[in-house]
Enzyme design. Structure first.
Site, PDB file in Angstrom:
ATOM      1  N   ASP A   1      -2.500   6.519  -3.426  1.00 51.62           N
ATOM      2  CA  ASP A   1      -1.373   5.873  -2.752  1.00 51.62           C
ATOM      3  C   ASP A   1      -0.717   4.810  -3.618  1.00 51.62           C
ATOM      4  O   ASP A   1      -1.037   4.659  -4.797  1.00 51.62           O
ATOM      5  CB  ASP A   1      -1.845   5.266  -1.423  1.00 51.62           C
ATOM      6  CG  ASP A   1      -2.719   4.060  -1.634  1.00 51.62           C
ATOM      7  OD1 ASP A   1      -3.410   3.999  -2.675  1.00 51.62           O
ATOM      8  OD2 ASP A   1      -2.721   3.158  -0.776  1.00 51.62           O
TER       9      ASP A   1
ATOM     10  N   SER B   1       0.806  -1.212   0.000  1.00 48.57           N
ATOM     11  CA  SER B   1       0.000   0.000   0.000  1.00 48.57           C
ATOM     12  C   SER B   1       0.845   1.271   0.000  1.00 48.57           C
ATOM     13  O   SER B   1       1.684   1.467  -0.873  1.00 48.57           O
ATOM     14  CB  SER B   1      -0.951  -0.052   1.195  1.00 48.57           C
ATOM     15  OG  SER B   1      -1.847   1.009   1.132  1.00 48.57           O
ATOM     16  N   HIS B   2       0.663   2.075   1.031  1.00 46.56           N
ATOM     17  CA  HIS B   2       1.322   3.377   1.097  1.00 46.56           C
ATOM     18  C   HIS B   2       2.722   3.286   1.693  1.00 46.56           C
ATOM     19  O   HIS B   2       3.400   4.298   1.796  1.00 46.56           O
ATOM     20  CB  HIS B   2       0.463   4.308   1.953  1.00 46.56           C
ATOM     21  CG  HIS B   2       0.170   3.694   3.284  1.00 46.56           C
ATOM     22  ND1 HIS B   2      -0.708   2.632   3.412  1.00 46.56           N
ATOM     23  CD2 HIS B   2       0.664   3.916   4.510  1.00 46.56           C
ATOM     24  CE1 HIS B   2      -0.742   2.256   4.666  1.00 46.56           C
ATOM     25  NE2 HIS B   2       0.079   3.017   5.358  1.00 46.56           N
TER      26      HIS B   2
ATOM     27  N   ASP C   1      -0.959   1.560  -4.040  1.00 43.75           N
ATOM     28  CA  ASP C   1      -1.742   0.585  -4.803  1.00 43.75           C
ATOM     29  C   ASP C   1      -3.073   1.143  -5.285  1.00 43.75           C
ATOM     30  O   ASP C   1      -3.915   0.393  -5.790  1.00 43.75           O
ATOM     31  CB  ASP C   1      -1.952  -0.697  -3.998  1.00 43.75           C
ATOM     32  CG  ASP C   1      -2.714  -0.462  -2.706  1.00 43.75           C
ATOM     33  OD1 ASP C   1      -2.645   0.668  -2.173  1.00 43.75           O
ATOM     34  OD2 ASP C   1      -3.376  -1.398  -2.236  1.00 43.75           O
TER      35      ASP C   1
ATOM     36  N   ASP D   1      -5.744   2.524  -3.788  1.00 42.48           N
ATOM     37  CA  ASP D   1      -7.060   2.446  -3.127  1.00 42.48           C
ATOM     38  C   ASP D   1      -7.347   3.652  -2.231  1.00 42.48           C
ATOM     39  O   ASP D   1      -8.486   3.901  -1.876  1.00 42.48           O
ATOM     40  CB  ASP D   1      -7.243   1.119  -2.367  1.00 42.48           C
ATOM     41  CG  ASP D   1      -6.141   0.827  -1.380  1.00 42.48           C
ATOM     42  OD1 ASP D   1      -5.225   1.677  -1.225  1.00 42.48           O
ATOM     43  OD2 ASP D   1      -6.166  -0.264  -0.772  1.00 42.48           O
ATOM     44  N   ARG D   2      -6.312   4.421  -1.872  1.00 36.29           N
ATOM     45  CA  ARG D   2      -6.561   5.601  -1.034  1.00 36.29           C
ATOM     46  C   ARG D   2      -6.657   6.870  -1.887  1.00 36.29           C
ATOM     47  O   ARG D   2      -6.153   6.914  -3.009  1.00 36.29           O
ATOM     48  CB  ARG D   2      -5.410   5.807  -0.058  1.00 36.29           C
ATOM     49  CG  ARG D   2      -5.260   4.680   0.924  1.00 36.29           C
ATOM     50  CD  ARG D   2      -4.161   5.005   1.918  1.00 36.29           C
ATOM     51  NE  ARG D   2      -4.107   3.941   2.911  1.00 36.29           N
ATOM     52  CZ  ARG D   2      -3.605   4.076   4.116  1.00 36.29           C
ATOM     53  NH1 ARG D   2      -3.097   5.231   4.494  1.00 36.29           N
ATOM     54  NH2 ARG D   2      -3.599   3.073   4.962  1.00 36.29           N
TER      55      ARG D   2
ATOM     56  N   LYS E   1     -11.532  -0.246  -1.267  1.00 35.42           N
ATOM     57  CA  LYS E   1     -11.640   1.199  -1.398  1.00 35.42           C
ATOM     58  C   LYS E   1     -10.998   1.584  -2.721  1.00 35.42           C
ATOM     59  O   LYS E   1     -10.194   0.837  -3.270  1.00 35.42           O
ATOM     60  CB  LYS E   1     -11.005   1.903  -0.205  1.00 35.42           C
ATOM     61  CG  LYS E   1      -9.573   1.549   0.103  1.00 35.42           C
ATOM     62  CD  LYS E   1      -9.198   2.206   1.421  1.00 35.42           C
ATOM     63  CE  LYS E   1      -7.751   1.980   1.791  1.00 35.42           C
ATOM     64  NZ  LYS E   1      -7.532   0.650   2.390  1.00 35.42           N
TER      65      LYS E   1
HETATM   66  C1  G16 Z   1      -5.306  -0.584   5.243  1.00 38.18           C
HETATM   67  C2  G16 Z   1      -6.705  -1.079   5.427  1.00 38.18           C
HETATM   68  C3  G16 Z   1      -7.581   0.037   5.899  1.00 38.18           C
HETATM   69  C4  G16 Z   1      -7.016   0.676   7.133  1.00 38.18           C
HETATM   70  C5  G16 Z   1      -5.594   1.112   6.878  1.00 38.18           C
HETATM   71  C6  G16 Z   1      -4.902   1.592   8.130  1.00 38.18           C
HETATM   72  O1  G16 Z   1      -5.257   0.310   4.202  1.00 38.18           O
HETATM   73  O2  G16 Z   1      -7.220  -1.596   4.225  1.00 38.18           O
HETATM   74  O3  G16 Z   1      -8.834  -0.500   6.152  1.00 38.18           O
HETATM   75  O4  G16 Z   1      -7.779   1.761   7.526  1.00 38.18           O
HETATM   76  O5  G16 Z   1      -4.845   0.030   6.404  1.00 38.18           O
HETATM   77  O6  G16 Z   1      -4.851   0.534   9.030  1.00 38.18           O
HETATM   78  P1  G16 Z   1      -4.019   0.614  10.356  1.00 38.18           P
HETATM   79  O7  G16 Z   1      -4.591   1.766  11.115  1.00 38.18           O
HETATM   80  O8  G16 Z   1      -4.218  -0.710  11.010  1.00 38.18           O
HETATM   81  O9  G16 Z   1      -2.583   0.885   9.956  1.00 38.18           O
HETATM   82  P2  G16 Z   1      -4.174   0.144   3.055  1.00 38.18           P
HETATM   83  O10 G16 Z   1      -4.435   1.282   2.120  1.00 38.18           O
HETATM   84  O11 G16 Z   1      -2.856   0.232   3.781  1.00 38.18           O
HETATM   85  O12 G16 Z   1      -4.413  -1.207   2.478  1.00 38.18           O
END
Ligand code: G16
Length: 543
Positions: free
Chosen positions: A277, A113-114, A279, A281-282, A376
């Protein structure tokens, strides 16, 4: 077919977190590490013989090598076909869309992800099920259990597939189709939004900038905004995916997307800015000299949904993660629809979307989405905003202020303490848990505790229960402090503090956010002893 059965030994640390298994690249490069996890996924599934798997990633370092391994393991384990994105590129929402469109058995997404990429950065693996969404906890638990007793994995001995060449080939008896990374996703977006109206609005002089942060959305954004919507070349910034994201941190917030922030808050700023971000999704939404919080963004999309063709008939319900502000709840109440509060993690929205209880979902962590996929979706949110702007012909700021006048303003902020020693973080959370039972009714300055608990969620569809999902301390005036430890970090612990207050009076909607929340932030530190226990004198990131 030359299938090798390779003897291996379990790794103890393959427990999927909030969103799949995330580790630093050198961990994934350990002998058998990736293979063990992939075999553990396959061993936890049933009935995929001859079925289709979708595979792609965000283009980060190790993406291509991992895909070659996964393709050969999928062939050895009996999948019938794999659809893989060209160059190994598929955004997370695109994987979800492709699984659904082609009724695939599931998909594997390579992304952290990010989190930063590169040889010393992070890598990750997520498994998505046939509905296109992240595997639910019962599957991730099974994968973890399997990873702790695995003794053998299967892999086909074969030459690598050319991932850059569109078209079909085979690996043993399994077909491999290298597909256009963007086409199916772009088609889905055109079915939801009024591209003609947005195109006309851009032609009339509306100016936008979209920052892909050298991550996966570059090709998607270029196709959508520049080719299909006619925005000028250069509208998409940092549009070429790079293995190390150009050394950046592809997290669309005010800290990491600073290039876009400087543009939108500078001289001759465009009318609209957005970033996504690693991937895809954000999303982060900016107006001219204006920031839209993700919680507000969800509420505003919900309130304006019927302006958009894909949601013209209205929305069935809204869902938000527990730490997300209650702005969406107010919209739901006015629309007379349900609002669901789930634990953090997109996987918790899947059942609500599948049975039609929720249409729109969102999280404070810059995630918004709908029932069009089961992830997302960053660019979907951007198009949703553009569609609303094209219809209302008002600035982003005017739309948000108008919203606050109607519903009141939920002041909201998240403070992250990244890289805290795990023992210290666990002590902090443990201490808070110990105090929960005695807090109700206590008064701290202007605030009286209305409830204090550790959030527990019972899924209204399948009845599954998820406990210890974050500590909530709510006050009688509707304000709230939430503490939880991130499930996505790879080093030490990340403590997240979420602070929220509600202000109905429009004459008080112009206070700077940290100032408006100042007393609550101080109270949070007193209650949790954040500074003393973490050793940090301030958060590492404030959003
Ligand atoms: C993931 C999850 C999200 C979550 C985020 C932060 O996002 O898919 O549902 O809100 O992590 O999670 P945490 O607070 O546990 O770090 P992504 O975009 O990283 O896949």
């Amino acid at each position: 077919m030359n299938i090798h059965k390779i003897a291996t030994q379990p790794f103890e640390d393959q427990k999927p977190g909030t969103s799949g298994l995330r580790k630093q690249v050198p961990v994934f490069q350990k002998r058998h590490y990736l293979e063990n996890f992939i075999q553990s996924i396959f061993d936890s599934l049933e009935g995929y013989g001859g079925a289709t798997l979708v595979v792609g990633g965000d283009g980060r370092y190790y993406n291509r090598q991992a895909i070659q391994i996964i393709l050969k393991m999928a062939a050895a384990n009996g999948f019938g076909r794999v659809l893989v994105g060209q160059g190994g590129i598929l955004s997370t929402p695109a994987v979800s869309a492709i699984i659904r469109k082609y009724q695939a058995f599931g998909g594997i997404i390579l992304s952290a992800s990010h989190n930063p990429g590169g040889p010393e950065g992070d890598f990750g693996v997520k498994y998505n099920t046939g509905n296109g969404g992240p595997a639910p906890e019962k599957i991730t638990d099974a994968i973890y259990a399997r990873s702790r007793e695995i003794e053998v994995y299967q892999i086909l001995e074969a030459a690598d597939i050319d991932l850059d060449q569109l078209g079909s080939s085979s690996l043993g008896s399994m077909a491999v189709e290298v597909i256009d990374s963007v086409a199916d996703y772009a088609e889905l977006m055109q079915s939801l939004f009024d591209f003609d109206a947005i195109r006309d609005y851009i032609r009339s002089g509306f100016r936008l900038a979209v920052d892909s942060m050298h991550a996966v959305t570059g090709p998607y954004a270029t196709q959508l905004f520049e080719t299909l919507l006619g925005a000028p070349a250069g509208t998409v910034l940092n549009g070429v995916p790079l293995e190390d994201f150009g050394g950046g941190h592809p997290d669309p917030n005010l800290v990491y997307a600073h290039e876009l922030v400087e543009l939108l808050f500078g001289d001759r700023a465009p009318d609209f800015g957005a970033a996504s971000d690693g991937d895809g999704d954000r999303n982060m939404i900016l107006g001219h000299h204006f920031f839209v919080t993700p919680s507000d963004s969800l509420a505003i999309l919900a309130a304006n949904a019927t302006l958009v063709p894909g949601y013209r008939d209205g929305i069935a319900g809204v869902a938000r993660s527990m730490p997300t502000s209650a702005a969406a709840d107010r919209v739901a109440a006015k629309l007379g629809i349900d609002c669901y509060e789930t634990p953090t993690g997109w996987k918790f929205f899947g059942n609500l979307l599948d049975v039609g209880k929720a249409t729109l979902c969102g999280e404070e962590s810059f995630g918004t989405g709908s029932n069009h996929v089961r992830e997302k979706d960053g660019l979907w949110a951007v198009l949703f905003w553009l569609n609303i702007l094209a219809v209302r012909q008002q600035s982003v700021e005017d739309i948000v202020r108008d919203h606050w006048r109607t519903y009141g303003r939920n002041y909201y902020s998240r403070h992250d303490y990244e890289g805290v020693e795990s023992d210290r973080a666990n002590t902090l959370v443990g201490n808070l848990r110990d105090r929960l039972g005695s807090l109700k009714g206590q008064t701290f300055g202007a605030y009286t505790v209305d409830y204090a608990d550790d959030f527990s969620y019972t899924d209204p569809v399948d009845g599954s229960i998820s406990q210890k999902q974050g500590i909530r301390i709510g006050f009688t005036d509707g304000s709230r402090i939430v503490f939880r430890l991130s499930g996505t970090g790879t080093q030490g612990a990340t403590l997240r503090l979420y602070v929220e207050s509600y202000e109905p009076d429009p004459s008080k909607h112009d206070i700077e956010t940290q100032t408006a929340l100042g007393d609550l932030i101080q109270l949070a530190d007193e209650l949790a002893q954040i500074k003393a226990l973490t050793g940090f004198d301030r958060p590492t990131v404030i959003t």
